[in-house]
Write a protein that holds these residues in place. Structure first.
Motif, PDB file in Angstrom:
ATOM      1  N   THR A 117      61.238  24.711   8.223  1.00 30.10           N
ATOM      2  CA  THR A 117      60.057  23.974   7.727  1.00 30.10           C
ATOM      3  C   THR A 117      59.900  22.619   8.429  1.00 30.10           C
ATOM      4  OG1 THR A 117      60.182  25.151   5.644  1.00 30.10           O
ATOM      5  CG2 THR A 117      58.895  23.135   5.653  1.00 30.10           C
ATOM      6  N   GLY A 150      60.358  13.347  -1.042  1.00 33.70           N
ATOM      7  CA  GLY A 150      61.293  14.453  -1.287  1.00 33.70           C
ATOM      8  C   GLY A 150      62.464  14.359  -0.326  1.00 33.70           C
ATOM      9  N   ARG A 151      63.654  14.703  -0.808  1.00 32.06           N
ATOM     10  CA  ARG A 151      64.867  14.588   0.021  1.00 32.06           C
ATOM     11  C   ARG A 151      65.720  15.851  -0.053  1.00 32.06           C
ATOM     12  NH1 ARG A 151      68.426  10.356  -3.721  1.00 32.06           N
ATOM     13  NH2 ARG A 151      67.953  11.356  -5.705  1.00 32.06           N
ATOM     14  N   SER A 152      65.060  17.007  -0.209  1.00 33.83           N
ATOM     15  CA  SER A 152      65.852  18.245  -0.274  1.00 33.83           C
ATOM     16  C   SER A 152      66.545  18.480   1.068  1.00 33.83           C
ATOM     17  CB  SER A 152      64.958  19.452  -0.611  1.00 33.83           C
ATOM     18  OG  SER A 152      64.162  19.787   0.495  1.00 33.83           O
ATOM     19  N   VAL A 210      64.006  20.522   3.443  1.00 35.84           N
ATOM     20  CA  VAL A 210      62.730  19.966   3.925  1.00 35.84           C
ATOM     21  C   VAL A 210      62.815  18.443   4.124  1.00 35.84           C
ATOM     22  CG1 VAL A 210      60.234  19.871   3.652  1.00 35.84           C
ATOM     23  CG2 VAL A 210      61.478  21.777   2.632  1.00 35.84           C
ATOM     24  N   SER A 243      63.081  11.037  -6.665  1.00 37.33           N
ATOM     25  CA  SER A 243      62.743  10.847  -8.078  1.00 37.33           C
ATOM     26  C   SER A 243      63.199   9.496  -8.641  1.00 37.33           C
ATOM     27  CB  SER A 243      63.331  11.989  -8.915  1.00 37.33           C
ATOM     28  OG  SER A 243      64.737  11.953  -8.851  1.00 37.33           O
ATOM     29  N   LYS A 244      64.081   8.813  -7.939  1.00 36.18           N
ATOM     30  CA  LYS A 244      64.533   7.503  -8.439  1.00 36.18           C
ATOM     31  C   LYS A 244      63.829   6.336  -7.731  1.00 36.18           C
ATOM     32  CE  LYS A 244      67.771   9.271 -11.137  1.00 36.18           C
ATOM     33  NZ  LYS A 244      67.281  10.663 -11.072  1.00 36.18           N
ATOM     34  N   LEU A 273      57.014   4.047  -5.690  1.00 39.43           N
ATOM     35  CA  LEU A 273      56.566   5.170  -4.869  1.00 39.43           C
ATOM     36  C   LEU A 273      55.101   5.048  -4.423  1.00 39.43           C
ATOM     37  CD1 LEU A 273      57.657   8.726  -5.082  1.00 39.43           C
ATOM     38  CD2 LEU A 273      55.224   8.398  -5.410  1.00 39.43           C
ATOM     39  N   ALA A 285      56.823  16.692   0.243  1.00 39.31           N
ATOM     40  CA  ALA A 285      57.639  17.869  -0.092  1.00 39.31           C
ATOM     41  C   ALA A 285      58.350  17.566  -1.400  1.00 39.31           C
ATOM     42  CB  ALA A 285      58.652  18.154   1.020  1.00 39.31           C
ATOM     43  N   GLY A 305      57.353  19.244  -4.483  1.00 37.26           N
ATOM     44  CA  GLY A 305      57.384  20.397  -5.390  1.00 37.26           C
ATOM     45  C   GLY A 305      56.613  20.181  -6.677  1.00 37.26           C
ATOM     46  N   PHE A 330      50.345  16.396  -6.678  1.00 35.01           N
ATOM     47  CA  PHE A 330      50.944  15.106  -7.076  1.00 35.01           C
ATOM     48  C   PHE A 330      50.272  13.934  -6.345  1.00 35.01           C
ATOM     49  CE2 PHE A 330      54.014  11.692  -6.494  1.00 35.01           C
ATOM     50  CZ  PHE A 330      54.589  11.553  -7.740  1.00 35.01           C
ATOM     51  N   GLY A 344      54.002  21.458   0.092  1.00 38.36           N
ATOM     52  CA  GLY A 344      54.063  22.164  -1.202  1.00 38.36           C
ATOM     53  C   GLY A 344      53.359  23.512  -1.209  1.00 38.36           C
ATOM     54  N   HIS A 375      52.292  26.255  -4.348  1.00 34.42           N
ATOM     55  CA  HIS A 375      52.316  26.633  -5.760  1.00 34.42           C
ATOM     56  C   HIS A 375      51.224  27.658  -6.013  1.00 34.42           C
ATOM     57  CE1 HIS A 375      54.596  22.896  -6.312  1.00 34.42           C
ATOM     58  NE2 HIS A 375      53.714  22.362  -5.502  1.00 34.42           N
ATOM     59  N   ASP A 422      51.138  20.160  -2.754  1.00 33.00           N
ATOM     60  CA  ASP A 422      51.599  18.965  -3.466  1.00 33.00           C
ATOM     61  C   ASP A 422      50.565  17.841  -3.372  1.00 33.00           C
ATOM     62  OD1 ASP A 422      53.948  20.268  -4.035  1.00 33.00           O
ATOM     63  OD2 ASP A 422      55.217  19.123  -2.665  1.00 33.00           O
ATOM     64  N   GLY A 463      53.078  26.294   6.076  1.00 34.98           N
ATOM     65  CA  GLY A 463      53.659  27.621   5.785  1.00 34.98           C
ATOM     66  C   GLY A 463      53.759  28.541   6.988  1.00 34.98           C
ATOM     67  N   THR A 521      56.387  27.593   9.455  1.00 33.89           N
ATOM     68  CA  THR A 521      57.776  27.780   9.011  1.00 33.89           C
ATOM     69  C   THR A 521      58.293  29.129   9.504  1.00 33.89           C
ATOM     70  OG1 THR A 521      57.506  26.378   7.073  1.00 33.89           O
ATOM     71  CG2 THR A 521      59.234  28.013   6.951  1.00 33.89           C
TER      72      THR A 521
HETATM   73  P1  NAP Z   1      63.044  20.502  -4.057  1.00 34.92           P
HETATM   74  O1  NAP Z   1      64.348  20.986  -3.570  1.00 34.92           O
HETATM   75  O2  NAP Z   1      62.631  20.747  -5.476  1.00 34.92           O
HETATM   76  O3  NAP Z   1      63.003  18.928  -3.790  1.00 34.92           O
HETATM   77  C1  NAP Z   1      61.971  18.129  -4.303  1.00 34.92           C
HETATM   78  C2  NAP Z   1      62.239  16.690  -3.932  1.00 34.92           C
HETATM   79  O4  NAP Z   1      61.189  15.890  -4.491  1.00 34.92           O
HETATM   80  C3  NAP Z   1      63.558  16.120  -4.475  1.00 34.92           C
HETATM   81  O5  NAP Z   1      64.173  15.329  -3.501  1.00 34.92           O
HETATM   82  C4  NAP Z   1      63.129  15.280  -5.669  1.00 34.92           C
HETATM   83  O6  NAP Z   1      63.906  14.100  -5.873  1.00 34.92           O
HETATM   84  C5  NAP Z   1      61.734  14.840  -5.265  1.00 34.92           C
HETATM   85  N1  NAP Z   1      60.919  14.615  -6.443  1.00 34.92           N
HETATM   86  C6  NAP Z   1      60.635  15.486  -7.441  1.00 34.92           C
HETATM   87  N2  NAP Z   1      59.820  14.893  -8.347  1.00 34.92           N
HETATM   88  C7  NAP Z   1      59.585  13.640  -7.905  1.00 34.92           C
HETATM   89  C8  NAP Z   1      58.815  12.545  -8.378  1.00 34.92           C
HETATM   90  N3  NAP Z   1      58.107  12.631  -9.512  1.00 34.92           N
HETATM   91  N4  NAP Z   1      58.796  11.403  -7.660  1.00 34.92           N
HETATM   92  C9  NAP Z   1      59.485  11.306  -6.510  1.00 34.92           C
HETATM   93  N5  NAP Z   1      60.239  12.313  -5.997  1.00 34.92           N
HETATM   94  C10 NAP Z   1      60.283  13.459  -6.689  1.00 34.92           C
HETATM   95  O7  NAP Z   1      61.850  21.040  -3.179  1.00 34.92           O
HETATM   96  P2  NAP Z   1      61.801  21.560  -1.647  1.00 34.92           P
HETATM   97  O8  NAP Z   1      62.601  22.784  -1.516  1.00 34.92           O
HETATM   98  O9  NAP Z   1      62.007  20.430  -0.710  1.00 34.92           O
HETATM   99  O10 NAP Z   1      60.256  21.991  -1.598  1.00 34.92           O
HETATM  100  C11 NAP Z   1      59.213  21.079  -1.819  1.00 34.92           C
HETATM  101  C12 NAP Z   1      57.895  21.842  -1.878  1.00 34.92           C
HETATM  102  O11 NAP Z   1      57.698  22.493  -0.623  1.00 34.92           O
HETATM  103  C13 NAP Z   1      57.840  22.964  -2.908  1.00 34.92           C
HETATM  104  O12 NAP Z   1      56.530  23.059  -3.394  1.00 34.92           O
HETATM  105  C14 NAP Z   1      58.196  24.218  -2.122  1.00 34.92           C
HETATM  106  O13 NAP Z   1      57.641  25.382  -2.679  1.00 34.92           O
HETATM  107  C15 NAP Z   1      57.548  23.903  -0.809  1.00 34.92           C
HETATM  108  N6  NAP Z   1      58.150  24.538   0.368  1.00 34.92           N
HETATM  109  C16 NAP Z   1      57.284  25.012   1.282  1.00 34.92           C
HETATM  110  C17 NAP Z   1      57.764  25.569   2.450  1.00 34.92           C
HETATM  111  C18 NAP Z   1      56.772  26.037   3.471  1.00 34.92           C
HETATM  112  O14 NAP Z   1      57.105  26.845   4.305  1.00 34.92           O
HETATM  113  N7  NAP Z   1      55.540  25.529   3.446  1.00 34.92           N
HETATM  114  C19 NAP Z   1      59.130  25.680   2.682  1.00 34.92           C
HETATM  115  C20 NAP Z   1      60.006  25.158   1.728  1.00 34.92           C
HETATM  116  C21 NAP Z   1      59.496  24.581   0.581  1.00 34.92           C
HETATM  117  P3  NAP Z   1      65.475  14.120  -6.290  1.00 34.92           P
HETATM  118  O15 NAP Z   1      66.215  14.476  -5.054  1.00 34.92           O
HETATM  119  O16 NAP Z   1      65.718  12.739  -6.756  1.00 34.92           O
HETATM  120  O17 NAP Z   1      65.585  15.162  -7.379  1.00 34.92           O
END
Ligand code: NAP
Length: 292
Positions: free
Chosen positions: A141, A165-167, A170, A192-193, A197, A210, A212, A216, A232, A234, A250, A271, A274
């Motif tokens: 991604t 986002g810090r997954s 992604v 999230s912390k 923002l 990114a 989720g 947003f 994002g 959904h 998102d 998408g 990716t």
């Molecule tokens: P994830 O693992 O759920 O990570 C979400 C990140 O966002 C985490 O770092 C989280 O912070 C942060 N976050 C959540 N709520 C927040 C808020 N209110 N304020 C600030 N930060 C917040 O998600 P992901 O796997 O990275 O995926 C993100 C999105 O991309 C999803 O919708 C997923 O379906 C999509 N995605 C799309 C593709 C594509 O090919 N297009 C590929 C992968 C994912 P913390 O670390 O503090 O919890």
């Protein structure tokens, strides 16, 4: 005027390039690259993702195989399958579709994937190489995001890029790649912390979202003229659609898009890139295997 970063069209173009290379290889008597996938359990979204990867693999002329394992598969059984894939010389790269059932430790599984076949770029070795700027498999991604920016010629050097986002798959790798030489962004990562923002987002020349959380990002937190990359995905119910749902991101596109310089649509933005990045990584793994 906003311009669209058309991931769908770009993915078709890159798939064409890959298909041409595979055709030349097979016409010259070489075997085709082989991408395998492992899926454990019955998760609907995972099945769709794997089916799409399989379809794209075949479209470019790759050999594709899918190992479907039941939900009850033990960690030991999955490790056995991985050992087989690591040792099969006909398989260039493979992915283990996440999430795995709760009784299986994901990190144990990822750690057992041979870094040479880790076309998802999830193993610690590939992540370490990426952070060091060494040759590696970059996660699909963030690689897709980089491809979009590069091929559209978006100016990135010195720009303030805010990654929401810090997954591990992604946000964190995207932030790393965009801060490196070649992209040269000044990167801020929000999670999230993060306390301010909205202010952070308003300062972004390039906003990678990114998080989720459906829609947003609203217009009030986007700087006019920003480049907005919406990762994002959904599904939301939509009775007006034949299949009963539509896909949103998102970012709240109906209000945000008008004030961007460039934006990725959802669907049809990140998408498709990716999946194509996974194909590019597989071709790279193939070339490495064949050159040994
Ligand atoms: P994830 O693992 O759920 O990570 C979400 C990140 O966002 C985490 O770092 C989280 O912070 C942060 N976050 C959540 N709520 C927040 C808020 N209110 N304020 C600030 N930060 C917040 O998600 P992901 O796997 O990275 O995926 C993100 C999105 O991309 C999803 O919708 C997923 O379906 C999509 N995605 C799309 C593709 C594509 O090919 N297009 C590929 C992968 C994912 P913390 O670390 O503090 O919890």
């Amino acid at each position: 005027m906003v311009q669209i970063l058309d991931g769908k069209a770009m993915a078709l173009q890159i798939k064409d390039e890959i298909a041409n290379e595979v055709r030349s290889l097979t016409q010259a008597g070489h075997r085709a690259p082989h991408l395998a996938a492992v899926i454990v359990g019955e998760d609907g979204a995972s099945k769709t993702y794997v089916a799409n990867k399989e379809k794209s693999s075949r479209e470019v002329g790759f050999t594709s195989s899918v190992y479907r394992m039941p939900e009850s598969t033990t960690e030991a059984q999955l490790l056995e399958t991985i050992a087989f894939l690591n040792n099969d010389p006909d398989i260039d790269g493979y992915i283990v579709q996440l999430p795995l059932p709760k009784h299986i430790n994901e990190q144990t599984i990822i750690n057992s994937i041979s870094p040479d076949k880790d076309v998802d770029g999830f193993t610690p070795i590939n992540i370490g190489r990426m952070v060091l700027g060494e040759d590696c498999f970059v996660p699909a991604t963030p690689m897709g995001i980089c491809t979009l920016l590069k091929r559209y010629g978006i100016e990135t050097a010195g720009k303030h890029c805010v990654v929401l986002g810090r997954s591990n798959i992604v946000g964190t790798p995207a932030a790393n790649l965009l801060s490196r030489k070649g992209f040269d962004c000044t990167v801020t990562i929000c999670h999230s912390k993060t306390q301010n923002l909205k202010e952070m987002c308003r300062q972004a020349d390039i906003l990678v979202v990114a998080i989720g959380k459906p829609e947003f990002v609203t217009a009030d937190i986007v700087k006019p003229g920003a480049v907005v990359i919406d990762v994002g995905i959904h599904r939301v119910e939509d009775a007006s659609k034949k299949n009963g749902y539509r896909v949103i991101g998102d970012v709240k596109h109906d209000e945000v898009d008008a004030q961007c310089s460039w934006v990725t649509p959802v669907p049809g933005g990140v998408g498709p890139l990716t999946i194509v990045s996974l194909l590019e990584n597989t071709l790279k793994a193939y070339r490495k295997h064949e050159s040994r």
